[in-house]
Write an enzyme that holds these catalytic residues in place. Sequence first.
Site, mmCIF file in Angstrom:
data_model
loop_
_atom_site.group_PDB
_atom_site.id
_atom_site.type_symbol
_atom_site.label_atom_id
_atom_site.label_comp_id
_atom_site.label_asym_id
_atom_site.label_seq_id
_atom_site.Cartn_x
_atom_site.Cartn_y
_atom_site.Cartn_z
ATOM 1 N N CYS A 85 -0.489 0.997 6.031
ATOM 2 C CA CYS A 85 -0.833 -0.221 6.769
ATOM 3 C C CYS A 85 -0.979 0.087 8.266
ATOM 4 O O CYS A 85 -1.857 0.854 8.651
ATOM 5 C CB CYS A 85 0.181 -1.331 6.499
ATOM 6 N N HIS A 194 -0.962 -1.661 0.923
ATOM 7 C CA HIS A 194 0.417 -1.290 0.619
ATOM 8 C C HIS A 194 0.498 -0.783 -0.814
ATOM 9 O O HIS A 194 0.554 -1.589 -1.752
ATOM 10 C CB HIS A 194 1.342 -2.496 0.779
ATOM 11 N N GLU A 196 3.009 0.434 -2.302
ATOM 12 C CA GLU A 196 4.306 0.045 -2.873
ATOM 13 C C GLU A 196 4.311 -1.400 -3.368
ATOM 14 O O GLU A 196 5.226 -1.818 -4.084
ATOM 15 C CB GLU A 196 5.425 0.273 -1.863
#
Length: 218
Positions: A85, A194, A196
Site C-alpha cells: 500500500c 493489501h 493480507e
Amino acid sequence: MTELNPCVTVLDYGSGNVRSAVRALERAGATVTLSAKPEDVLTADGLVVPGVGAFGSVMAELKSVDAIRMIGRRVAGGRPVLGICVGLQVLFESSVEHGVRQEGLGEWPGAVELLPADVVPHMGWNTVQPAEGSMLFEGVENERFYFVHSYGVQKWDFDVLQPKMKAPMVTWSQHGAPFIAAIENGPLCATQFHPEKSGDAGARLLRNWVQSLRKKRA
C-alpha cells in the site's frame, strides 16, 4: 519445519495494525518478526514495509526509525523487500498528496497523485493486469485483490530513463484511470493493494513471495 522457513521481518514503525500482515505471512510459510531493530531488518531473508495513512506521515515515521537507510542497504545488497500500500508509494520519487510535494525514497521514478475517479478512496476488490512472467501473480493472474487508497502512481517512465537496465515487471489496475497495482524489480517488490486482506488470492501471492525467499536462500 519451522527452522527451514524463511525469516521475514515486518517493519515496525507505527504504521497502524500490522498484525494481519504478520499472520498472513506466517500462514504463507515464513517465520515472522515484527521489529525495527537493525539486526532484524538487515539480516532477515525478507523485509516487508507496510504502509497505512498519509504519504508524509509514513515517510516521517520511516525516518524516525532509520528505516530509509536500512531499506536502501537491503536493496543495494540485493536482499528482498516487499512494500504494501503506502509501502509501495514511498518507494517512488515523490507524492503530491493534498497538493504538497513530498520526497519519497526514490527507488523508482514517478509521482503519487490523486486518482481521477468520481469516488475516492478506491475501496474494495478490483482486478489487475499482471506483467507477463510475473512471479508474484503466478496462479492468481485472473483474481481480484483488495484496495484501499485515494492516491496512486499513474505514469511509468523507468523504461525511458533506464534504457540499459532490465525493466521491472509492472502490474496495472484501474479506478478512474490506470494506476500501478504492483511492481517486481529484482529484490524489490511492492503492491498497492493489501495481499493480507485479499483472501485466497492474496494468500497465494504471499506464498509466491515467501517461496522466492526460500529459493534465494537455497
